[in-house]
Scaffold this motif. Structure first.
Motif, PDB file in Angstrom:
ATOM      1  N   GLU A 224       0.834  -1.201   0.000  1.00  0.00           N
ATOM      2  CA  GLU A 224       0.000   0.000   0.000  1.00  0.00           C
ATOM      3  C   GLU A 224       0.869   1.253   0.000  1.00  0.00           C
ATOM      4  O   GLU A 224       1.652   1.460   0.916  1.00  0.00           O
ATOM      5  N   ALA A 225       0.718   2.042  -1.056  1.00  0.00           N
ATOM      6  CA  ALA A 225       1.338   3.363  -1.143  1.00  0.00           C
ATOM      7  C   ALA A 225       2.849   3.357  -0.892  1.00  0.00           C
ATOM      8  O   ALA A 225       3.380   4.271  -0.274  1.00  0.00           O
ATOM      9  N   GLU A 262      -4.449   5.294  -7.180  1.00  0.00           N
ATOM     10  CA  GLU A 262      -5.177   5.039  -5.926  1.00  0.00           C
ATOM     11  C   GLU A 262      -5.594   3.578  -5.851  1.00  0.00           C
ATOM     12  O   GLU A 262      -5.726   2.905  -6.876  1.00  0.00           O
TER      13      GLU A 262
HETATM   14 ZN   LIG Z   1      -3.528   2.276  -2.127  1.00  0.00          ZN
END
Ligand SMILES: [Zn+2]
Length: 513
Positions: A224-225, A262
């Protein structure tokens, strides 16, 4: 006409938005930013009026804004109710007795003073309308100008606006009368312009090819990210990979790109047969995902989530587990490994996805245990505008240190299974993250304007010695430009699944590459 436009825009900002300002001030407590919010809102309402300006639409549009504005202000203030598309639907579909249940003298006061009175004034007002040609020139002149003023104003307070738009999304629901207008638009779109798509199974021809020896166990970690350039494996100056840096078997893809910026786009896209260029959210959600196809072929599949959910990727398989809420406070990613040994006890070709919480922002400091707090001081608030760039980066880098430890743990688990399985691990973060470069934070910018930091996630791969794919061959691809488009066919190949959906050109493990 221009005067009416300016005065009404000002009136909306001053008299119809005190709930919005009250809620915003409670969070930001920053007067200059409140003024900036007011100014942005003023320009925005003026922009809407400019767009709707014509002899036939100007007055009805303004009257609609005053009426809904007055009622929405009352309901927000009194009940905390927001006039969104669902409320608009309620308004259209309600009957008289239901509506009368909401009636009282206070709402009548709001309606008369802030709804009806200005509407009557507007109705009676003599307006010297522009001719058709003048109107076109007027729009061409003022729409770009107002847009520019809005952008400039947002840019001046970019840190605060980032928090405002990303972290405090619900605040904008209180902007008036813009949000009720948006609700009406959304309602009309949903009711009249949305095609209902049927789910279509694809890849039902998928077959598991018979292979000699032990079955395969593949763990795919969705990060994630995690931006690639904050991994020391990829040359970052800080030691964010204290464990993996000593591991000569792994390969870190240094030039790997994401499908979206995203989670809601990247995750379904990663597991879709559609490439980034062809990807459409509505389409991807209505066809089988990679997980479905593996399932059709008879591969044992499991998805464990510590993020939000699988974004529709794993909703049709039997083994889906969301561990969120099962811990005291936030679950650490390590928790996803609990019970995995039981799941793989009976040897069978198995594909497992672990969806990490990883480096989810803006509260990076909440994502890791104290032992991974290698860089200090850290930003300890979700309002990035109150932190220095250094403390934000420190907290973010600590999340990478924690991910380094997590991936090491996953690899250790796989090594323990090697006597019964041929094992493999592939880590791909969903997208990157901005950490304040040019005033941009977090992620989610439209792909074509997003900086590399958001589109360039980390990806690491490793194969056990008998898997049939050599780590040295992966090292050859270290610097090659790759992307999430390669996931679908590469996994099919690695899992020995044969289907017409397979595309050799998008297979990392194909000798062609
Ligand atoms: Zn994400």
């Amino acid at each position: 006409m221009k005067k009416t436009l300016l005065f009404s825009s000002l009136a909306f900002v001053l008299f119809y938005n005190f709930v919005f300002f009250e809620k915003s001030y409670a969070i930001f407590a920053d007067i200059p930013f409140m003024i900036s919010l007011g100014v942005t809102l003023f320009f925005f309402i003026a922009l809407l009026q400019t767009i709707f300006y014509s002899k036939y639409t100007f007055k009805p549009f303004l009257i609609y804004l005053f009426i809904t504005g007055s009622l929405s202000l009352y309901f927000m203030k009194k009940y905390g109710v927001i006039i969104d598309d669902k409320m608009v639907q309620n308004i259209f579909e309600t009957d008289f007795s239901e509506a009368s249940g909401l009636f009282n003298f206070e709402v009548l006061g709001y309606f008369l003073l802030l709804g009806l009175l200005p509407s009557v004034i507007i109705y009676k007002l003599k307006i010297n309308y522009l001719t058709f040609k003048q109107n076109i020139i007027f729009k061409l002149k003022y729409i770009p100008l107002l847009l520019l003023l809005i952008v400039a104003n947002v840019y001046l307070f970019s840190k605060a606006y980032t928090s405002f738009f990303r972290e405090y999304k619900p605040l904008r629901y209180y902007t008036n009368p813009t949000y009720p207008l948006y609700g009406l638009g959304k309602f009309i779109k949903r009711k009249y312009f949305t095609k209902k798509l049927e789910f279509k199974k694809i890849g039902e021809d998928a077959k598991l090819l018979p292979k000699e020896g032990k079955p395969k166990l593949f763990i795919f970690v969705v990060g994630e990210a995690a931006r690639a350039d904050h991994f020391s494996l990829n040359g970052y100056k800080r030691d964010t990979n204290p464990t993996l840096k000593n591991d000569s078997e792994i390969t870190s893809f240094k030039n790997f790109y994401s499908c979206g910026t995203e989670t809601a786009v990247s995750v379904p896209c990663m597991f879709s047969v559609l490439t980034r260029k062809k990807y459409k959210d509505s389409k991807a959600k209505h066809i089988s995902s990679l997980i479905d196809v593996l399932d059709y072929a008879g591969v044992r599949t499991l998805w464990i989530d510590n993020n939000s959910d699988s974004k529709g990727v794993a909703t049709r398989i039997k083994n889906y587990k969301n561990i969120k809420g099962s811990c005291n406070g936030e679950c650490r990613d390590f928790k996803m490994l609990d019970g995995l040994d039981k799941f793989v006890k009976t040897p069978k070709t198995t594909f497992i996805v672990l969806h990490q919480m990883g480096s989810h922002g803006p509260e990076y400091y909440k994502r890791y245990d104290k032992i991974y707090e290698k860089f200090k001081p850290t930003c300890k608030t979700n309002q990035l505008n109150n932190c220095t760039k250094e403390s934000i980066t420190n907290a973010y880098d600590n999340t990478i240190v924690a991910t380094d430890a997590f991936l090491t743990k996953v690899k250790e688990f796989l090594k323990q299974q090697q006597n019964r399985y041929k094992v493999a691990l592939w880590y791909v973060a969903d997208h990157g993250e901005s950490l304040g470069e040019k005033g941009v934070y977090l992620h989610g910018l439209p792909y074509f304007i997003a900086p590399d930091a958001q589109k360039h996630p980390a990806s690491i791969i490793w194969f056990g010695n008998d898997f049939g794919i050599k780590n040295e061959d992966m090292k050859r691809l270290e610097d090659k430009k790759l992307s999430q488009d390669y996931i679908f066919s590469s996994i099919l190949d690695a899992m020995d699944v044969n289907t017409s959906l397979y595309d050799e050109e998008l297979d990392l493990f194909s000798p062609l590459l």
